[in-house]
Design an enzyme around this catalytic site. Structure first.
Site, PDB file in Angstrom:
ATOM      1  N   THR A 152     -40.872 -14.238 -32.730  1.00 35.52           N
ATOM      2  CA  THR A 152     -40.372 -15.070 -33.822  1.00 35.52           C
ATOM      3  C   THR A 152     -41.392 -15.088 -34.961  1.00 35.52           C
ATOM      4  O   THR A 152     -42.577 -15.323 -34.742  1.00 35.52           O
ATOM      5  CB  THR A 152     -40.122 -16.504 -33.338  1.00 35.52           C
ATOM      6  OG1 THR A 152     -39.270 -16.464 -32.193  1.00 35.52           O
ATOM      7  CG2 THR A 152     -39.454 -17.335 -34.420  1.00 35.52           C
ATOM      8  N   LEU A 167     -32.618 -16.125 -25.843  1.00 36.51           N
ATOM      9  CA  LEU A 167     -32.639 -16.358 -24.402  1.00 36.51           C
ATOM     10  C   LEU A 167     -32.921 -17.818 -24.078  1.00 36.51           C
ATOM     11  O   LEU A 167     -33.897 -18.385 -24.563  1.00 36.51           O
ATOM     12  CB  LEU A 167     -33.707 -15.480 -23.738  1.00 36.51           C
ATOM     13  CG  LEU A 167     -33.712 -13.989 -24.088  1.00 36.51           C
ATOM     14  CD1 LEU A 167     -34.817 -13.272 -23.314  1.00 36.51           C
ATOM     15  CD2 LEU A 167     -32.362 -13.354 -23.811  1.00 36.51           C
ATOM     16  N   LYS A 194     -32.570 -15.651 -36.476  1.00 39.63           N
ATOM     17  CA  LYS A 194     -33.348 -16.230 -35.377  1.00 39.63           C
ATOM     18  C   LYS A 194     -33.732 -17.674 -35.664  1.00 39.63           C
ATOM     19  O   LYS A 194     -33.495 -18.578 -34.862  1.00 39.63           O
ATOM     20  CB  LYS A 194     -34.599 -15.380 -35.138  1.00 39.63           C
ATOM     21  CG  LYS A 194     -35.572 -15.938 -34.096  1.00 39.63           C
ATOM     22  CD  LYS A 194     -34.960 -15.946 -32.707  1.00 39.63           C
ATOM     23  CE  LYS A 194     -35.991 -16.374 -31.677  1.00 39.63           C
ATOM     24  NZ  LYS A 194     -35.427 -16.378 -30.314  1.00 39.63           N
ATOM     25  N   CYS A 240     -39.522 -23.002 -27.872  1.00 39.23           N
ATOM     26  CA  CYS A 240     -38.932 -22.436 -29.094  1.00 39.23           C
ATOM     27  C   CYS A 240     -38.422 -23.462 -30.107  1.00 39.23           C
ATOM     28  O   CYS A 240     -38.768 -23.391 -31.289  1.00 39.23           O
ATOM     29  CB  CYS A 240     -37.790 -21.484 -28.723  1.00 39.23           C
ATOM     30  SG  CYS A 240     -38.355 -19.990 -27.885  1.00 39.23           S
ATOM     31  N   LYS A 299     -41.077 -25.597 -32.342  1.00 40.94           N
ATOM     32  CA  LYS A 299     -41.916 -24.817 -33.265  1.00 40.94           C
ATOM     33  C   LYS A 299     -41.071 -24.104 -34.330  1.00 40.94           C
ATOM     34  O   LYS A 299     -41.463 -24.039 -35.502  1.00 40.94           O
ATOM     35  CB  LYS A 299     -42.799 -23.818 -32.514  1.00 40.94           C
ATOM     36  CG  LYS A 299     -42.121 -22.573 -31.975  1.00 40.94           C
ATOM     37  CD  LYS A 299     -43.121 -21.682 -31.249  1.00 40.94           C
ATOM     38  CE  LYS A 299     -42.466 -20.402 -30.748  1.00 40.94           C
ATOM     39  NZ  LYS A 299     -42.231 -19.403 -31.801  1.00 40.94           N
ATOM     40  N   ASP A 300     -39.916 -23.582 -33.925  1.00 40.67           N
ATOM     41  CA  ASP A 300     -39.101 -22.851 -34.892  1.00 40.67           C
ATOM     42  C   ASP A 300     -38.491 -23.776 -35.939  1.00 40.67           C
ATOM     43  O   ASP A 300     -38.371 -23.420 -37.113  1.00 40.67           O
ATOM     44  CB  ASP A 300     -38.002 -22.062 -34.170  1.00 40.67           C
ATOM     45  CG  ASP A 300     -38.570 -20.939 -33.316  1.00 40.67           C
ATOM     46  OD1 ASP A 300     -39.785 -20.683 -33.417  1.00 40.67           O
ATOM     47  OD2 ASP A 300     -37.818 -20.326 -32.544  1.00 40.67           O
TER      48      ASP A 300
END
Length: 430
Positions: A167, A189, A244, A300, A303-304
């Site tokens: 990422t 995933l 993403k 994920c 943080k994303d």
């Protein structure tokens, strides 16, 4: 021709059709089986979308990469490697000797693991699956290891196609200045369903500067090993990076939405489950991914969402993390109040910390965060989790000493002491 007739003419099962339309199987069945939907705009939209898909085709068997190198044997790299090993010889590179040993013990003749890149020139494609942790102060990804790997690959094998799955911020891939052709192809995933999701992806996204023979070959390779019919979606590098980040931000937003609903319901003595179930009957909302939880956590989503918030600085994206932090405070305060109602010197038990996934320990589950926060309060905390060093060995003893048991994911075992349990896992709760 109705929806069922169209599906059969294409050679699709109901599950095939649901996958192609990106909807739960039960939702697709509703449109196919219940005539009341046949004149709705949604039915027509589903019919027209399914009509655009080609008939079920045989898997691509030609023009695929035979030898694949994967840099990073973690959550993404290992499961992508397992799927590719159905038709490719895969070498996984990871600096963790223990991880390398574990991979080599899989007894998969098409996968080998090593600690350092060797004979890179024999690989036509190198897939990079390195972690890009978030710098909490700058809200940007740490891409040093990724950039170093790209340079090393380019020096040893400038002809190899480099595929990034890590990422990154929108626009990052375009900044990599090497001779190699580089594409960005993200994975989507779930932690506990990683192999299943890699084998049956919802979509294959490939971002590139231009669609070239190598890019097509990569797409053909992926299409040949997955177990559902999927056509690759080609787009620019920036667009693929955005897919993403915005996908994870949307999932975080959906979790935060139903958690906010649940917070209000708890405050107003409303049955969250009834409200959510009734909402889900609207096909625009859907009866999926709507189960409340303590708060979203893991590697994920937090943080994303934070990285995207820093990058685009829009009101809605910014609000997602704020909502999640408020939910965290609310849940912890509720736990403390509830525990104090039950005892003057309460003992709070935490059941299952979700510390391990396919042999990899996680330090960011919501239960683990609650454990760390509760340690700041004057309450005793005990744990029952087979993978945690502080866990009590005996489940009966754990239940006996706990005045209140915190449970993020409800199961049959905890049902025996449900009067002590606090959970927001409402839809799987017995």
């Amino acid at each position: 021709m109705n929806l069922k007739e169209l599906r059969i003419s294409k050679g699709f099962s109901q599950q095939n059709a649901a996958n192609l339309l990106h909807m739960p199987l039960r939702t697709y069945k509703r449109y196919e089986l219940e005539k009341v939907y046949e004149n709705s705009y949604k039915y027509k939209a589903i019919f027209n979308e399914l009509k655009q898909h080609d008939k079920l085709h045989k898997k691509v068997t030609e023009n695929i990469f035979e030898k694949v190198c994967i840099i990073g044997g973690g959550h993404v790299g290992l499961n992508v490697g397992k799927v590719l090993s159905k038709k490719c010889n895969v070498q996984i590179v990871d600096i963790d000797a223990k991880k390398v040993k574990t991979i080599n013990e899989l007894k998969n003749k098409n996968i080998t693991a090593v600690e350092t890149v060797s004979e890179t020139s024999k690989f036509e494609v190198v897939i990079i699956c390195l972690p890009t942790n978030l710098n909490e102060s700058t809200k940007t990804y740490d891409t040093k290891a990724l950039e170093k790997a790209v340079v090393e690959i380019s020096e040893k094998n400038p002809a190899a196609l480099i595929v990034l799955k890590s990422t990154v911020n929108i626009g990052f891939t375009e900044t990599l200045n090497v001779k190699n052709e580089i594409i960005y192809s993200p994975e989507f995933l779930r932690e506990k369903m990683a192999y299943e999701d890699a084998l049956k992806p919802d979509r294959i996204v490939v971002g590139c500067r231009a669609v070239s023979p190598k890019t097509y070959k990569y797409a053909s390779t992926i299409e040949s090993v997955i177990s559902v019919p999927r056509k690759t979606i080609f787009m620019s590098l920036k667009e693929a990076e955005a897919v993403k980040l915005y996908s994870n931000a949307y999932l975080a937003m959906r979790i935060a939405f139903f958690n906010e609903l649940d917070t209000v319901a708890m405050q107003e003595d409303i049955n969250s489950k009834k409200v959510i179930k009734a909402m889900g009957l609207d096909p625009r909302i859907g009866d999926y991914y709507n189960n409340p939880s303590f708060f979203y956590s893991g590697y994920c989503l937090p943080k994303d969402t934070r990285a995207l918030s820093k990058e685009v600085n829009t009101d809605l994206i910014n609000a997602i993390d704020v909502s999640n932090e408020k939910r965290k405070d609310f849940i912890v305060e509720f736990i403390i109040k509830e525990a104090n109602k039950r005892s003057k010197n309460p003992t709070i038990g935490i059941y299952n910390l979700e510390t391990e996934n396919n042999g990899e320990k996680s330090h960011q589950s919501s239960s683990l965060e609650i454990l760390e926060i509760l340690r700041k309060y004057p309450v005793k905390v005990v744990v029952f989790d087979k993978n945690h060093t502080e866990s009590l060995d005996n489940f009966e003893e754990f239940c006996k000493v706990s005045d209140l048991i915190i449970c993020n994911a409800y199961d049959d075992k905890i049902e025996s002491v449900k009067s002590k349990v606090f959970t927001r896992d409402l839809l799987s709760k017995r």
